[in-house]
Write a protein that holds these residues in place. Structure first.
Motif, PDB file in Angstrom:
ATOM      1  N   TYR A 165      45.014  42.630  43.453  1.00  0.00           N
ATOM      2  CA  TYR A 165      44.152  41.859  42.547  1.00  0.00           C
ATOM      3  C   TYR A 165      43.130  41.050  43.343  1.00  0.00           C
ATOM      4  CZ  TYR A 165      42.678  38.671  38.842  1.00  0.00           C
ATOM      5  OH  TYR A 165      41.925  37.949  37.941  1.00  0.00           O
ATOM      6  N   TYR A 166      43.584  40.335  44.358  1.00  0.00           N
ATOM      7  CA  TYR A 166      42.672  39.478  45.114  1.00  0.00           C
ATOM      8  C   TYR A 166      41.777  40.257  46.076  1.00  0.00           C
ATOM      9  CZ  TYR A 166      44.942  35.544  42.939  1.00  0.00           C
ATOM     10  OH  TYR A 166      45.410  34.661  42.015  1.00  0.00           O
ATOM     11  N   LEU A 167      42.213  41.432  46.513  1.00  0.00           N
ATOM     12  CA  LEU A 167      41.328  42.300  47.295  1.00  0.00           C
ATOM     13  C   LEU A 167      40.287  42.972  46.410  1.00  0.00           C
ATOM     14  CD1 LEU A 167      43.716  44.079  49.843  1.00  0.00           C
ATOM     15  CD2 LEU A 167      42.024  42.294  50.315  1.00  0.00           C
ATOM     16  N   ALA A 168      40.576  43.039  45.111  1.00  0.00           N
ATOM     17  CA  ALA A 168      39.671  43.630  44.108  1.00  0.00           C
ATOM     18  C   ALA A 168      39.292  45.067  44.453  1.00  0.00           C
ATOM     19  CB  ALA A 168      38.426  42.754  43.927  1.00  0.00           C
ATOM     20  N   ILE A 169      40.284  45.869  44.822  1.00  0.00           N
ATOM     21  CA  ILE A 169      39.999  47.256  45.182  1.00  0.00           C
ATOM     22  C   ILE A 169      40.376  48.251  44.086  1.00  0.00           C
ATOM     23  CG2 ILE A 169      40.140  46.836  47.654  1.00  0.00           C
ATOM     24  CD1 ILE A 169      42.898  48.063  47.664  1.00  0.00           C
ATOM     25  N   CYS A 170      40.980  47.777  43.006  1.00  0.00           N
ATOM     26  CA  CYS A 170      41.363  48.669  41.913  1.00  0.00           C
ATOM     27  C   CYS A 170      40.227  48.744  40.894  1.00  0.00           C
ATOM     28  CB  CYS A 170      42.632  48.165  41.220  1.00  0.00           C
ATOM     29  SG  CYS A 170      44.065  48.149  42.306  1.00  0.00           S
ATOM     30  N   ASP A 171      39.967  49.946  40.407  1.00  0.00           N
ATOM     31  CA  ASP A 171      38.960  50.104  39.355  1.00  0.00           C
ATOM     32  C   ASP A 171      39.452  49.504  38.051  1.00  0.00           C
ATOM     33  OD1 ASP A 171      36.830  51.850  40.678  1.00  0.00           O
ATOM     34  OD2 ASP A 171      38.696  52.918  41.129  1.00  0.00           O
ATOM     35  N   HIS A 172      40.745  49.639  37.817  1.00  0.00           N
ATOM     36  CA  HIS A 172      41.363  49.065  36.618  1.00  0.00           C
ATOM     37  C   HIS A 172      42.688  48.449  37.023  1.00  0.00           C
ATOM     38  CE1 HIS A 172      38.436  50.819  33.925  1.00  0.00           C
ATOM     39  NE2 HIS A 172      38.535  51.918  34.632  1.00  0.00           N
ATOM     40  N   PHE A 173      42.879  47.209  36.614  1.00  0.00           N
ATOM     41  CA  PHE A 173      44.096  46.471  36.914  1.00  0.00           C
ATOM     42  C   PHE A 173      44.728  46.129  35.572  1.00  0.00           C
ATOM     43  CE2 PHE A 173      46.885  43.092  38.091  1.00  0.00           C
ATOM     44  CZ  PHE A 173      47.195  43.293  39.421  1.00  0.00           C
ATOM     45  N   LEU A 174      45.802  46.836  35.225  1.00  0.00           N
ATOM     46  CA  LEU A 174      46.417  46.686  33.907  1.00  0.00           C
ATOM     47  C   LEU A 174      47.672  45.834  33.979  1.00  0.00           C
ATOM     48  CD1 LEU A 174      46.196  50.390  32.675  1.00  0.00           C
ATOM     49  CD2 LEU A 174      44.503  48.576  32.448  1.00  0.00           C
ATOM     50  N   VAL A 175      47.823  44.949  32.993  1.00  0.00           N
ATOM     51  CA  VAL A 175      49.050  44.173  32.843  1.00  0.00           C
ATOM     52  C   VAL A 175      49.634  44.507  31.477  1.00  0.00           C
ATOM     53  CG1 VAL A 175      48.373  42.320  34.403  1.00  0.00           C
ATOM     54  CG2 VAL A 175      47.784  42.152  31.979  1.00  0.00           C
ATOM     55  N   GLN A 176      50.935  44.324  31.332  1.00  0.00           N
ATOM     56  CA  GLN A 176      51.608  44.723  30.098  1.00  0.00           C
ATOM     57  C   GLN A 176      52.003  43.553  29.213  1.00  0.00           C
ATOM     58  OE1 GLN A 176      54.133  48.288  30.397  1.00  0.00           O
ATOM     59  NE2 GLN A 176      53.892  48.108  32.613  1.00  0.00           N
ATOM     60  N   TRP A 177      51.555  42.350  29.595  1.00  0.00           N
ATOM     61  CA  TRP A 177      51.866  41.164  28.804  1.00  0.00           C
ATOM     62  C   TRP A 177      50.599  40.336  28.652  1.00  0.00           C
ATOM     63  CZ3 TRP A 177      56.398  41.356  26.454  1.00  0.00           C
ATOM     64  CH2 TRP A 177      57.398  42.143  27.018  1.00  0.00           C
ATOM     65  N   PRO A 178      50.298  39.843  27.437  1.00  0.00           N
ATOM     66  CA  PRO A 178      49.044  39.102  27.215  1.00  0.00           C
ATOM     67  C   PRO A 178      48.937  37.827  28.048  1.00  0.00           C
ATOM     68  CG  PRO A 178      50.470  38.963  25.275  1.00  0.00           C
ATOM     69  CD  PRO A 178      51.099  39.943  26.217  1.00  0.00           C
ATOM     70  N   GLN A 179      50.052  37.154  28.324  1.00  0.00           N
ATOM     71  CA  GLN A 179      49.989  35.927  29.112  1.00  0.00           C
ATOM     72  C   GLN A 179      49.537  36.182  30.540  1.00  0.00           C
ATOM     73  OE1 GLN A 179      52.709  37.138  27.568  1.00  0.00           O
ATOM     74  NE2 GLN A 179      54.572  36.850  28.763  1.00  0.00           N
ATOM     75  N   LEU A 180      49.814  37.385  31.064  1.00  0.00           N
ATOM     76  CA  LEU A 180      49.326  37.726  32.406  1.00  0.00           C
ATOM     77  C   LEU A 180      47.818  37.927  32.397  1.00  0.00           C
ATOM     78  CD1 LEU A 180      51.873  40.156  34.113  1.00  0.00           C
ATOM     79  CD2 LEU A 180      51.263  37.845  34.780  1.00  0.00           C
ATOM     80  N   GLN A 181      47.306  38.532  31.349  1.00  0.00           N
ATOM     81  CA  GLN A 181      45.858  38.741  31.256  1.00  0.00           C
ATOM     82  C   GLN A 181      45.140  37.392  31.166  1.00  0.00           C
ATOM     83  OE1 GLN A 181      43.102  38.474  28.911  1.00  0.00           O
ATOM     84  NE2 GLN A 181      41.936  39.413  30.573  1.00  0.00           N
ATOM     85  N   ARG A 182      45.686  36.462  30.464  1.00  0.00           N
ATOM     86  CA  ARG A 182      45.066  35.131  30.375  1.00  0.00           C
ATOM     87  C   ARG A 182      45.050  34.442  31.738  1.00  0.00           C
ATOM     88  NH1 ARG A 182      47.772  35.313  25.338  1.00  0.00           N
ATOM     89  NH2 ARG A 182      49.612  34.220  26.149  1.00  0.00           N
ATOM     90  N   LYS A 183      46.073  34.680  32.526  1.00  0.00           N
ATOM     91  CA  LYS A 183      46.185  34.064  33.846  1.00  0.00           C
ATOM     92  C   LYS A 183      45.296  34.762  34.880  1.00  0.00           C
ATOM     93  CE  LYS A 183      50.237  32.116  36.161  1.00  0.00           C
ATOM     94  NZ  LYS A 183      51.681  32.253  36.319  1.00  0.00           N
ATOM     95  N   TYR A 184      45.176  36.065  34.754  1.00  0.00           N
ATOM     96  CA  TYR A 184      44.397  36.875  35.697  1.00  0.00           C
ATOM     97  C   TYR A 184      43.261  37.548  34.923  1.00  0.00           C
ATOM     98  CZ  TYR A 184      48.458  35.974  38.587  1.00  0.00           C
ATOM     99  OH  TYR A 184      49.463  35.344  39.283  1.00  0.00           O
ATOM    100  N   GLN A 185      42.110  36.896  34.899  1.00  0.00           N
ATOM    101  CA  GLN A 185      40.995  37.268  34.022  1.00  0.00           C
ATOM    102  C   GLN A 185      40.419  38.662  34.277  1.00  0.00           C
ATOM    103  OE1 GLN A 185      39.746  35.195  31.394  1.00  0.00           O
ATOM    104  NE2 GLN A 185      41.753  34.305  31.830  1.00  0.00           N
ATOM    105  N   ARG A 186      40.505  39.167  35.501  1.00  0.00           N
ATOM    106  CA  ARG A 186      39.970  40.501  35.786  1.00  0.00           C
ATOM    107  C   ARG A 186      40.918  41.626  35.390  1.00  0.00           C
ATOM    108  NH1 ARG A 186      39.693  41.514  40.766  1.00  0.00           N
ATOM    109  NH2 ARG A 186      40.427  39.592  41.682  1.00  0.00           N
ATOM    110  N   SER A 187      42.091  41.262  34.916  1.00  0.00           N
ATOM    111  CA  SER A 187      43.050  42.284  34.487  1.00  0.00           C
ATOM    112  C   SER A 187      42.740  42.697  33.049  1.00  0.00           C
ATOM    113  CB  SER A 187      44.483  41.762  34.599  1.00  0.00           C
ATOM    114  OG  SER A 187      44.698  40.714  33.668  1.00  0.00           O
ATOM    115  N   THR A 188      43.341  43.802  32.650  1.00  0.00           N
ATOM    116  CA  THR A 188      43.178  44.311  31.292  1.00  0.00           C
ATOM    117  C   THR A 188      44.552  44.432  30.650  1.00  0.00           C
ATOM    118  OG1 THR A 188      41.240  45.586  31.985  1.00  0.00           O
ATOM    119  CG2 THR A 188      42.272  46.214  29.896  1.00  0.00           C
TER     120      THR A 188
END
Length: 194
Positions: A165-188
């Motif tokens: 996540y912090y290296l920002a090398i993934c084209d898509h960074f998926l999380v499976q819980w909404p609270q994680l997306q709120r915490k990590y804004q670049r995730s989906t």
């Protein structure tokens, strides 16, 4: 669920030969392998009616349980290959010696990535995915990297997830819980994927 993954990956893949997309999937130990097998089943990987073929499965060379599961899975998939790499750091291994094994793993990963040339790289959290993702980023490849954080990560990212996540090398960074997306804004967040 399948439609979400197909929709996501279709934007990554440009110029797939003959309508097929070559896939590389990193299998981790224990639950990571089970989750990846579930993700791959949604993609219809390796099936004659699917577009995701050939597939290369990456396993740590000392992960006998995953090797056993992948061997069984391989029997059901046409055009499937299994490659092994050295685990970057084993449980209890010192950080000093893990620098050496990480370097070895990165070199092995570079050889595999440059030889296979996947168009889609899917990983879901095991540490063994780091050298593969780094190799895919460092080499002149046109690969879409999709990281799916493990289902069990409800409040914070795994160490591998944080690094990617912090290296920002993934084209898509998926999380499976909404609270994680709120915490990590670049995730989906697309819902539960496994």
């Amino acid at each position: 669920m399948k439609a979400m993954i197909l929709l996501l990956t279709k934007f990554c893949i440009i110029g797939a030969k003959h309508g097929f997309v070559s896939v590389m999937a990193v299998m981790g130990s224990g639950g990571h392998t089970q989750e990846m097998m579930a993700l791959l089943s949604h993609l219809n990987v390796g099936k004659s009616n699917g577009k995701y073929s050939p597939i290369t499965l990456i396993v740590a060379n000392n992960d006998m349980l995953s090797v056993e599961k992948v061997t069984k899975l391989r029997q059901t998939l046409p055009d499937c290959e299994v490659k092994t790499i050295t685990r970057s750091r084993s449980v209890g291994q010192s950080y000093i010696t893990s620098l050496i094994t990480t370097f070895i793993s990165l070199i092995q990963s570079m050889i595999i990535v440059i030889t296979v040339r996947p168009q889609l790289l899917i990983c879901n959290g095991p540490g063994v995915c780091l050298p593969i993702c780094l190799a895919a980023t460092l080499l002149p490849t046109n690969v879409c990297i999709v990281f799916v954080e493990s289902f069990c990560r409800t409040e914070c990212l795994s160490l591998s997830g944080k690094i990617l996540y912090y290296l920002a090398i993934c084209d898509h960074f998926l999380v499976q819980w909404p609270q994680l997306q709120r915490k990590y804004q670049r995730s989906t967040y697309l819902g539960l994927l496994v």
